[in-house]
Scaffold this motif. Structure first.
Motif, PDB file in Angstrom:
ATOM      1  N   TYR A  57       0.836  -1.205   0.000  1.00  0.00           N
ATOM      2  CA  TYR A  57       0.000   0.000   0.000  1.00  0.00           C
ATOM      3  C   TYR A  57       0.867   1.250   0.000  1.00  0.00           C
ATOM      4  N   LEU A  58       1.820   1.310   0.915  1.00  0.00           N
ATOM      5  CA  LEU A  58       2.678   2.487   1.038  1.00  0.00           C
ATOM      6  C   LEU A  58       3.525   2.684  -0.217  1.00  0.00           C
ATOM      7  N   LEU A  59       4.092   1.610  -0.739  1.00  0.00           N
ATOM      8  CA  LEU A  59       4.937   1.715  -1.928  1.00  0.00           C
ATOM      9  C   LEU A  59       4.133   2.209  -3.127  1.00  0.00           C
ATOM     10  N   ALA A  60       2.910   1.717  -3.287  1.00  0.00           N
ATOM     11  CA  ALA A  60       2.056   2.160  -4.397  1.00  0.00           C
ATOM     12  C   ALA A  60       1.651   3.621  -4.204  1.00  0.00           C
ATOM     13  N   ALA A  61       1.283   4.002  -2.977  1.00  0.00           N
ATOM     14  CA  ALA A  61       0.887   5.390  -2.717  1.00  0.00           C
ATOM     15  C   ALA A  61       2.049   6.342  -2.995  1.00  0.00           C
ATOM     16  N   ARG A  62       3.233   5.953  -2.593  1.00  0.00           N
ATOM     17  CA  ARG A  62       4.415   6.789  -2.840  1.00  0.00           C
ATOM     18  C   ARG A  62       4.594   7.038  -4.336  1.00  0.00           C
ATOM     19  N   ASP A  63       4.497   5.982  -5.136  1.00  0.00           N
ATOM     20  CA  ASP A  63       4.671   6.131  -6.583  1.00  0.00           C
ATOM     21  C   ASP A  63       3.504   6.870  -7.232  1.00  0.00           C
ATOM     22  N   LEU A  64       2.289   6.641  -6.741  1.00  0.00           N
ATOM     23  CA  LEU A  64       1.133   7.374  -7.273  1.00  0.00           C
ATOM     24  C   LEU A  64       1.303   8.876  -7.083  1.00  0.00           C
ATOM     25  N   PHE A  65       1.674   9.275  -5.880  1.00  0.00           N
ATOM     26  CA  PHE A  65       1.807  10.708  -5.614  1.00  0.00           C
ATOM     27  C   PHE A  65       3.031  11.307  -6.316  1.00  0.00           C
ATOM     28  N   GLU A  66       4.058  10.519  -6.487  1.00  0.00           N
ATOM     29  CA  GLU A  66       5.212  11.009  -7.249  1.00  0.00           C
ATOM     30  C   GLU A  66       4.816  11.243  -8.703  1.00  0.00           C
ATOM     31  N   PHE A  67       4.072  10.307  -9.279  1.00  0.00           N
ATOM     32  CA  PHE A  67       3.592  10.443 -10.650  1.00  0.00           C
ATOM     33  C   PHE A  67       2.644  11.639 -10.756  1.00  0.00           C
ATOM     34  N   ALA A  68       1.746  11.792  -9.786  1.00  0.00           N
ATOM     35  CA  ALA A  68       0.757  12.877  -9.801  1.00  0.00           C
ATOM     36  C   ALA A  68       1.401  14.254  -9.656  1.00  0.00           C
ATOM     37  N   SER A  69       2.609  14.311  -9.134  1.00  0.00           N
ATOM     38  CA  SER A  69       3.273  15.606  -8.964  1.00  0.00           C
ATOM     39  C   SER A  69       3.831  16.145 -10.285  1.00  0.00           C
ATOM     40  N   LYS A  70       3.805  15.334 -11.333  1.00  0.00           N
ATOM     41  CA  LYS A  70       4.259  15.805 -12.648  1.00  0.00           C
ATOM     42  C   LYS A  70       3.260  16.831 -13.183  1.00  0.00           C
ATOM     43  N   LYS A  71       3.778  17.810 -13.877  1.00  0.00           N
ATOM     44  CA  LYS A  71       2.961  18.927 -14.356  1.00  0.00           C
ATOM     45  C   LYS A  71       1.763  18.468 -15.185  1.00  0.00           C
ATOM     46  N   GLU A  72       1.953  17.488 -16.069  1.00  0.00           N
ATOM     47  CA  GLU A  72       0.858  17.060 -16.948  1.00  0.00           C
ATOM     48  C   GLU A  72      -0.282  16.354 -16.201  1.00  0.00           C
ATOM     49  N   TYR A  73      -0.047  15.982 -14.950  1.00  0.00           N
ATOM     50  CA  TYR A  73      -1.088  15.308 -14.163  1.00  0.00           C
ATOM     51  C   TYR A  73      -1.568  16.162 -12.983  1.00  0.00           C
ATOM     52  N   SER A  74      -1.254  17.435 -12.987  1.00  0.00           N
ATOM     53  CA  SER A  74      -1.595  18.300 -11.850  1.00  0.00           C
ATOM     54  C   SER A  74      -3.104  18.442 -11.650  1.00  0.00           C
ATOM     55  N   HIS A  75      -3.893  18.157 -12.661  1.00  0.00           N
ATOM     56  CA  HIS A  75      -5.348  18.268 -12.549  1.00  0.00           C
ATOM     57  C   HIS A  75      -5.993  16.973 -12.033  1.00  0.00           C
ATOM     58  N   PHE A  76      -5.211  15.938 -11.801  1.00  0.00           N
ATOM     59  CA  PHE A  76      -5.751  14.656 -11.341  1.00  0.00           C
ATOM     60  C   PHE A  76      -6.075  14.696  -9.853  1.00  0.00           C
ATOM     61  N   THR A  77      -7.093  13.934  -9.495  1.00  0.00           N
ATOM     62  CA  THR A  77      -7.429  13.689  -8.098  1.00  0.00           C
ATOM     63  C   THR A  77      -7.229  12.198  -7.854  1.00  0.00           C
ATOM     64  N   ILE A  78      -6.582  11.853  -6.766  1.00  0.00           N
ATOM     65  CA  ILE A  78      -6.318  10.444  -6.471  1.00  0.00           C
ATOM     66  C   ILE A  78      -7.260   9.972  -5.371  1.00  0.00           C
ATOM     67  N   GLY A  79      -7.853   8.825  -5.604  1.00  0.00           N
ATOM     68  CA  GLY A  79      -8.717   8.195  -4.607  1.00  0.00           C
ATOM     69  C   GLY A  79      -8.352   6.725  -4.481  1.00  0.00           C
ATOM     70  N   ALA A  80      -8.544   6.181  -3.330  1.00  0.00           N
ATOM     71  CA  ALA A  80      -8.209   4.761  -3.117  1.00  0.00           C
ATOM     72  C   ALA A  80      -9.191   4.158  -2.123  1.00  0.00           C
ATOM     73  N   SER A  81      -9.411   2.883  -2.261  1.00  0.00           N
ATOM     74  CA  SER A  81     -10.231   2.133  -1.311  1.00  0.00           C
ATOM     75  C   SER A  81      -9.394   0.971  -0.805  1.00  0.00           C
ATOM     76  N   LEU A  82      -9.287   0.861   0.497  1.00  0.00           N
ATOM     77  CA  LEU A  82      -8.533  -0.234   1.115  1.00  0.00           C
ATOM     78  C   LEU A  82      -9.497  -0.988   2.015  1.00  0.00           C
ATOM     79  N   PHE A  83      -9.561  -2.301   1.832  1.00  0.00           N
ATOM     80  CA  PHE A  83     -10.495  -3.106   2.596  1.00  0.00           C
ATOM     81  C   PHE A  83      -9.761  -4.269   3.246  1.00  0.00           C
ATOM     82  N   GLU A  84     -10.213  -4.650   4.412  1.00  0.00           N
ATOM     83  CA  GLU A  84      -9.768  -5.881   5.032  1.00  0.00           C
ATOM     84  C   GLU A  84     -11.040  -6.645   5.385  1.00  0.00           C
ATOM     85  N   ILE A  85     -11.235  -7.760   4.727  1.00  0.00           N
ATOM     86  CA  ILE A  85     -12.463  -8.537   4.892  1.00  0.00           C
ATOM     87  C   ILE A  85     -12.137  -9.838   5.589  1.00  0.00           C
ATOM     88  N   TYR A  86     -12.929 -10.179   6.587  1.00  0.00           N
ATOM     89  CA  TYR A  86     -12.722 -11.432   7.318  1.00  0.00           C
ATOM     90  C   TYR A  86     -13.795 -12.426   6.963  1.00  0.00           C
TER      91      TYR A  86
END
Length: 177
Positions: free
Chosen positions: A148-177
């Motif tokens: 989760y952390l590794l993916a979030a780090r790369d997502l936000f690094e990618f989103a910081s690029k100028k061409e993606y500055s208009h993007f909004t990032i959303g995520a859903s994390l579930f733990e189901i028993y």
């Protein structure tokens, strides 16, 4: 799927390859309790090949004449990781390449499945959450951040690029028993 591909009713091979489901297996180390049991052999043997992985499962059996034998059952997967693999290796080999696609309009899902104690939380949340609590001092925490952390780090690094500055990032994390 892209609308033009839906209307034509075809998918090219490259797109099919990108959207396929991949199955990845990680062998966890035997616990101290498992390793201490004399009769309990290590019954799973991961093998890594270039493009895929295999697992050999050794199943002890007793024949009708009471002789003992070990049956070997092979299973093939897209990737196989040994008990010595760390979360960074798993992320780099399986998930990292999904990040750019998310910025091109593709969807990606990652989930962990397995019985209790098989290592799902350790893999997804990382050793700093699970390893320290379990007093596991042999874990290299800098190599075992959660997926989760590794993916979030790369997502936000990618989103910081100028061409993606208009993007909004959303995520859903579930733990189901």
């Amino acid at each position: 799927l892209y609308q033009d591909q839906l209307e034509v009713g075809r998918l090219d091979n490259e797109f099919e390859e990108e959207m396929r489901i991949r199955v990845v297996v990680r062998k966890r180390p035997m616990s101290r309790k498992e390793a201490a049991q004399v009769d309990d052999a290590d019954v799973i043997h991961p093998l890594k090949y270039n493009d895929y992985g295999r697992i050999l499962v050794y199943q002890p059996k007793t024949r009708v004449d009471l002789t003992r034998e070990v049956e070997t059952l092979p299973f093939a997967f897209d990737n196989v990781f040994t008990e010595n693999s760390n979360n960074c290796e798993i992320y780099d080999d399986t998930i990292k390449n999904l990040i750019p696609g998310a910025f091109e309009g593709r969807w990606a899902s990652v989930f962990a499945y397995g019985q209790t104690g098989s290592g799902k939380t350790f893999t997804m949340m990382g050793s700093t959450l699970t390893g320290i609590k379990a007093r596991n001092r042999n874990v290299k925490h800098d190599k075992n951040y959660g997926l989760y952390l590794l993916a979030a780090r790369d997502l936000f690094e990618f989103a910081s690029k100028k061409e993606y500055s208009h993007f909004t990032i959303g995520a859903s994390l579930f733990e189901i028993y």
